[in-house]
Write an enzyme that holds these catalytic residues in place. Structure first.
Site, PDB file in Angstrom:
ATOM      1  N   CYS A  87       0.841  -1.204   0.000  1.00 25.54           N
ATOM      2  CA  CYS A  87       0.000   0.000   0.000  1.00 25.54           C
ATOM      3  C   CYS A  87       0.878   1.258   0.000  1.00 25.54           C
ATOM      4  O   CYS A  87       1.528   1.550  -0.993  1.00 25.54           O
ATOM      5  CB  CYS A  87      -0.967  -0.061   1.181  1.00 25.54           C
ATOM      6  N   HIS A 195      -3.629  -5.550   1.004  1.00 19.16           N
ATOM      7  CA  HIS A 195      -2.930  -5.776   2.280  1.00 19.16           C
ATOM      8  C   HIS A 195      -2.901  -7.259   2.628  1.00 19.16           C
ATOM      9  O   HIS A 195      -3.824  -7.747   3.304  1.00 19.16           O
ATOM     10  CB  HIS A 195      -3.640  -5.031   3.406  1.00 19.16           C
ATOM     11  N   GLU A 197      -1.236  -8.725   4.857  1.00 17.69           N
ATOM     12  CA  GLU A 197      -1.162  -8.967   6.308  1.00 17.69           C
ATOM     13  C   GLU A 197      -2.546  -8.943   6.946  1.00 17.69           C
ATOM     14  O   GLU A 197      -2.719  -9.434   8.065  1.00 17.69           O
ATOM     15  CB  GLU A 197      -0.235  -7.933   6.965  1.00 17.69           C
TER      16      GLU A 197
END
Lengths: 228, 81, 732
Positions: A87, A195, A197
């Protein structure tokens, strides 16, 4: 030995703890690195996390590329070390010239936080080796400036080289060639707007992000074996 | 000498400008027909010390290359006063 | 000291009696600076002068409550050693004047409140109220408020995980922008107390400018009129990057044990923490104005003392730690200076150079504000309103009525709004926007909290006591639908002008309702906020108490969602439906254009039983989904469960419109696997909850028995209603 991951903390970063937690869960050794440092500790993978480094004032990533640590990050990349920008981290890598192109405002002129479906179009990279080509991934996006742009000529060569590694199956932001994640020509620097994660836990909706993060750890491990 | 500089940063030609397009769509609804080619950029003002106007311009151009604009998607114009 | 003539007090919003009280307390005329300080600290917004006598009666004690009202935020222990801070605030007036910055700085303020307890802010909820969307100015306000929340909340890295958006005529010129924040105590609970004479006061964060001079107090303590838009200069501009740095620096200070206590600078500027922190600690403080970092050099002392510039905190620090504190702030790129010293005097002394320009007892500012017992009287119009019919005639076309209600922006999907908010940061969002309650797994320990905000202005307009009880009950029910146990509330009380007896009556009744419901449900009040003067040109909003309920879910993985889980599951309705509960309903408003009658009747014993049933149903894994019928009644609740999962359903009986659209409280639409139906019935019976088999999950239609629509059509209506109405603004 487990892979050593360094997560860079810029003032204004906000996904650094999430990155640490998700890499931790995959068995990596995670260290936080302050943007004001000039040297990197001994790490296999450098992660530039999401957020709003330096407030994203002027342009996203424009000020962060001048953070003292960035010279060391560039040197790490030049030496073949792995660099992952997620990002805002992706935006910084583009501003720093470590990845081609730039990220413009989403076509809808709105910030978008939503689940997206991605397709792995090159599974032969350090960031996607746990997947197979064509694999669909469910990973959320969270950005205002995710509309990737690059000039025609560069795009052509990137496509030929397989540097458009991840594509949206339904383009949420106007990104050129539906690109969601791209790599440099040597495939050791990778940036993506989604994302991973945030997608490492079924309770939160998906585990597909672990394929991306885990790929880097596998790559480091196989590198280590090759070295022995 | 102290110089005032104005930097106009604009999206490069050929780069889609959704902000401009949105405004272009909105204006006819307000009764402003015949409006076209709207582009939205930003203006940066600054003051700097330099020996002369040429040096001032040189320095501001360098700032643009390095920080104030992103050459991948933006063009800029510098005015020194 | 320079003396001042009394004329300015009126401009500052003080009454003659209040001015005299100040004179009496000081034994002399106040100086300019002192008067300005009193005017903000004694404003309605800061002193709660109209509400205090009533708020006293609210229940505030509970086994989990570590800190109750009166501090920066309430603090609740959710598991041994794990505590969270929880608070709601309003930023209604600034958001009407300048919607983007008003909404943005509203977030900044509540986040600093949470931070001042030593907690890391990890979740925001935004209850919003706007006028109807056919008005261009309203569409502008909606877009800007949402954009302001998105721009600020996302940038500071605090996810927005829930909230509401309601559209009603009464909010057209008084939009409500409330914001609730949850924080988790990372290291130790902080208290906003200036202990220890000799300790230093360190002001850190942004510089002090003229922005927002008297902002909260001026804007939030008077009605609006045509000149309100000219008050724009007093609206603060937010700087989310500074706020993010303030969060990180403050938490590092707490972690390293470098601060004795701190408090944010919000309404009232530095006058607020300087007087409140010392007053609570029984100390005093000397403030050196020349040491405060100013944005504009020529600021008057009174401006410096009441400036509401954003993103600032005042920390009390032991002399030996000052250097380390300044270093931490420098590391985070924040300006920090020692601007004051804690004293034993009990007084707040302000110096400019050697000149003492203010010298007042800290308590006088912080604690001794006026307390009003405002006159209140039940207005006669309420009787006429309650006996009027809510338009209960059957609709000509049930399917059409269903789609009209589904299309109402109060009911339809708010995805357009919440997709603009980061709602996933911190990897805790087990359930996010669109759920009955957000379920947030905490960063430490395997425990989650369920959070919701609820408040139905229409019900409160028809009967403020019942409406407030219904709001508490609905909030508790929403939390329970996820499987969590409702534990505590924070509340934001949005009302009109308290100097009017009917508005004051609404307020008194609503507070009584909240108190009764909270006592019955065992959910004490941990704090909140009162926003009066939500009136424009003499027209008040509906009384709108917003309840922010927090529940505890011991096992995050046991969380139950509102969406159906599997084809073939049995749909059951828990709780009783009364055909008479159409007063103030969405159906009556949308289909018949009426807001009248009495709000639905509430039995808190039945509510408590339902809550127990839902909790146990979730914990035992029996429930596959749970969703409470509220706006739009049973039809909308069942439809929403289908929409959330993209599964159709078929009801097994035909009901008439008074059952389908009834908004009876204390109900939930639940599903379970067919083989466990009997078990679920047993559970309901044990809890004394009526449970009726209603239908089956499956198919590609929403089949209500008496009518049916295609799932695709319902989805299209639900998802597109709000963006389509807002899109009108793109073409202006």
């Amino acid at each position: 030995m487990s892979a050593r991951v360094g997560v860079i903390l810029f003032p204004g970063s906000n996904c650094e703890l999430d990155c640490r937690r998700s890499f931790d869960a995959l068995g990596a050794e995670v260290e936080m690195i302050w943007h004001g440092d000039v040297a990197l500790p001994d790490v296999d993978l450098v992660v530039l996390p999401g957020g709003f480094a330096h407030g994203d004032y002027l342009r996203t990533g424009a000020l962060a590329r001048f953070s003292p640590i960035m010279d060391a990050v560039a040197a790490h990349a030049a030496g073949g070390g792995l660099v992952l920008g997620i990002c805002n981290g992706f935006q910084i890598l583009c501003e720093a010239g470590l990845l081609p192109g730039a990220l413009k405002k989403n076509v809808g002129l709105k910030f978008l936080c939503k689940w997206t479906e991605l397709r792995v179009d090159n599974a032969d990279t350090p960031f996607t080796n746990r997947a197979h080509a064509g694999r669909r991934l469910r990973i959320p996006i969270n950005h205002f400036e995710g509309n990737w742009y690059v000039d025609d000529e560069t795009l052509r060569s990137m496509k030929e080289n397989g540097q458009i590694v991840l594509r949206y199956t339904s383009n949420p932001n106007g990104s050129l060639d539906d690109a969601a994640g791209i790599s440099n020509a040597t495939f050791n620097v990778f940036g993506l707007m989604p994302h991973p994660e945030r997608a490492c836990d079924l309770l939160l909706g998906s585990e597909d992000g672990a394929l991306i993060l885990g790929s880097t750890l596998d790559h480091v491990a196989s590198d280590a074996r090759a070295a022995v | 000498m102290r110089y005032a500089a104005v930097v106009d940063v604009m999206p490069k030609e050929g780069i889609a400008d959704p902000q401009g397009q949105t405004i272009e769509k909105a204006l006819p609804a307000l009764g402003y027909g015949g409006v076209a080619e709207i582009r939205v950029g930003k203006r940066i003002e600054l003051q700097l010390e330099a020996a002369g106007p040429d040096e001032a311009r040189e320095r501001v151009l360098e700032m643009c290359e390095r920080l104030l604009a992103n050459p991948v998607i933006e063009v800029y114009e510098v005015t020194i006063r | 000291m320079t003396r001042t003539d009394p004329a300015p007090y009126r401009a500052l919003g003080l009454t003659e009696e209040e001015f005299e009280a100040i004179e009496h307390r000081l034994g002399r005329e106040p100086t300019h600076t002192e008067l300005a300080m009193f005017s903000v600290m004694w404003s309605e917004h800061c002193s709660y002068k109209s509400s205090r006598v009533h708020l006293r009666n609210l229940p505030t004690d509970g086994p989990e409550i570590l800190v109750g009202p009166g501090e920066g935020a309430g603090v609740i222990e959710v598991a041994p050693g794990i505590a969270v801070a929880w608070k709601i605030e309003s930023h209604n007036h600034p958001s009407f004047v300048e919607p983007f910055n008003g909404a943005a700085t509203g977030i900044g303020g509540i986040v600093r409140d949470i931070l001042s307890m030593g907690a890391r802010p990890i979740a925001l909820l935004d209850p919003l109220r706007f006028g109807p969307l056919d008005d261009a100015r309203t569409r502008y306000i909606v877009e800007e408020v949402v954009h302001g929340i998105s721009a600020y909340g996302n940038s500071i890295g605090v996810p927005t995980v829930g909230g509401e958006a309601v559209f009603e005529e009464c909010y057209a010129e008084n939009p409500l922008v409330n914001v609730a924040c949850l924080g988790v105590i990372e290291d130790r609970l902080m208290h906003g107390r200036a202990e220890g004479p000799g300790n230093a006061g360190v002001l850190f964060g942004s510089s002090t400018g003229r922005d927002g001079i008297g902002g909260a107090s001026v804007l939030a303590s008077a009605e609006f009129d045509e000149t309100s838009l000219e008050k724009r200069p007093s609206v603060q501009v937010g700087d989310p990057f500074s706020e993010k740095l303030l969060i990180e620096a403050s938490l590092e200070l707490v972690r390293r044990g470098l601060v004795v206590g701190f408090q944010d600078l919000g309404a009232g500027g530095i006058s607020c923490p300087a007087s409140e922190m010392t007053s609570k600690a029984g100390t005093g403080m000397k403030v050196w104005l020349d040491r405060i970092h100013l944005r504009e050099a020529d600021m008057e002392p009174f401006e410096v003392m009441i400036s509401e510039s954003q993103e600032r905190m005042l920390a009390v620090v032991e002399p030996d730690d000052v250097e380390a504190v300044l270093d931490v702030c420098a590391k985070w790129g924040l300006e920090a200076r020692v601007v004051s010293e804690v004293t034993k005097s009990g007084r707040l002394e302000v110096l400019k150079g050697d000149e003492l320009i203010a010298d007042v007892p800290a308590e006088a500012l912080a604690e001794e504000g006026p307390v009003y017992e405002r006159r209140f009287e039940r207005p006669s119009w309420i009787d006429e309103l309650q006996v009027a019919t809510s338009g209960d005639d059957p609709p000509e076309d049930l399917a059409g009525a269903f789609l009209s209600v589904l299309r109402s922006p109060n009911v339809s999907s708010k995805r357009w709004i919440w997709e603009q908010y980061d709602h996933m940061l911190f990897l805790g969002t087990v359930q996010g926007p669109g759920a009955d309650a957000a379920v947030i797994r905490l960063p430490k320990g395997d425990v989650a909290v369920a959070l919701t905000t609820d408040g139905n202005g229409r019900y409160c307009y028809l009967d403020p006591y019942e409406g407030a009880r219904l709001a508490v009950a609905e909030a508790a029910r929403n939390v329970a639908c996820t499987g969590a146990r409702p534990v505590a509330i924070t509340n934001c009380l949005n009302f009109g002008n308290p100097e009017k007896s009917d508005v004051m009556w609404q307020f008194v009744e609503a507070v009584r309702g909240i108190g009764d419901a909270c006592s019955a449900l065992g959910t004490p009040v941990t704090g909140g906020n009162v926003s009066f003067y939500n009136e424009t040109k003499g027209r008040a909003i509906y009384p709108t108490p917003i309840i922010g309920m927090l529940g505890i879910l011991e096992r995050p993985s046991a969380s139950v969602g509102l969406g159906f889980r599997s084809e073939g599951d049995v749909i059951m309705t828990a709780g009783a439906t009364s055909p008479d509960d159409l007063g103030g309903s969405e159906y009556a408003k949308v289909v018949n254009g009426v807001v009248a009658g009495k709000p639905p009747g509430l039995d808190l014993d039945a509510e408590r039983a339902l809550i127990g049933f839902l909790q146990e149903g979730a914990a035992s894994g029996l429930l596959h989904s749970a969703h409470d019928p509220s706006l739009g009644g049973l039809v909308i609740a069942i439809a929403e469960s289908g929409l959330a999962s993209d599964l159709g359903f078929e009801l097994e009986a035909s009901f008439d419109h008074r059952i389908l659209f009834s908004e009876s409280p204390s109900r939930a639409v639940v599903t379970c696997a067919p083989e466990r139906e009997v078990e679920l019935e047993g559970l309901a019976e044990r809890h004394g909850v009526p449970l009726a088999r209603t239908g089956l999950v499956g198919g590609d239609r929403f089949d209500f028995g008496s009518f049916s629509v295609a799932k695709t059509e319902a989805t299209d209506v639900f998802e597109n209603a709000l963006p389509e109405r807002l899109a009108a603004s793109m073409s202006l």
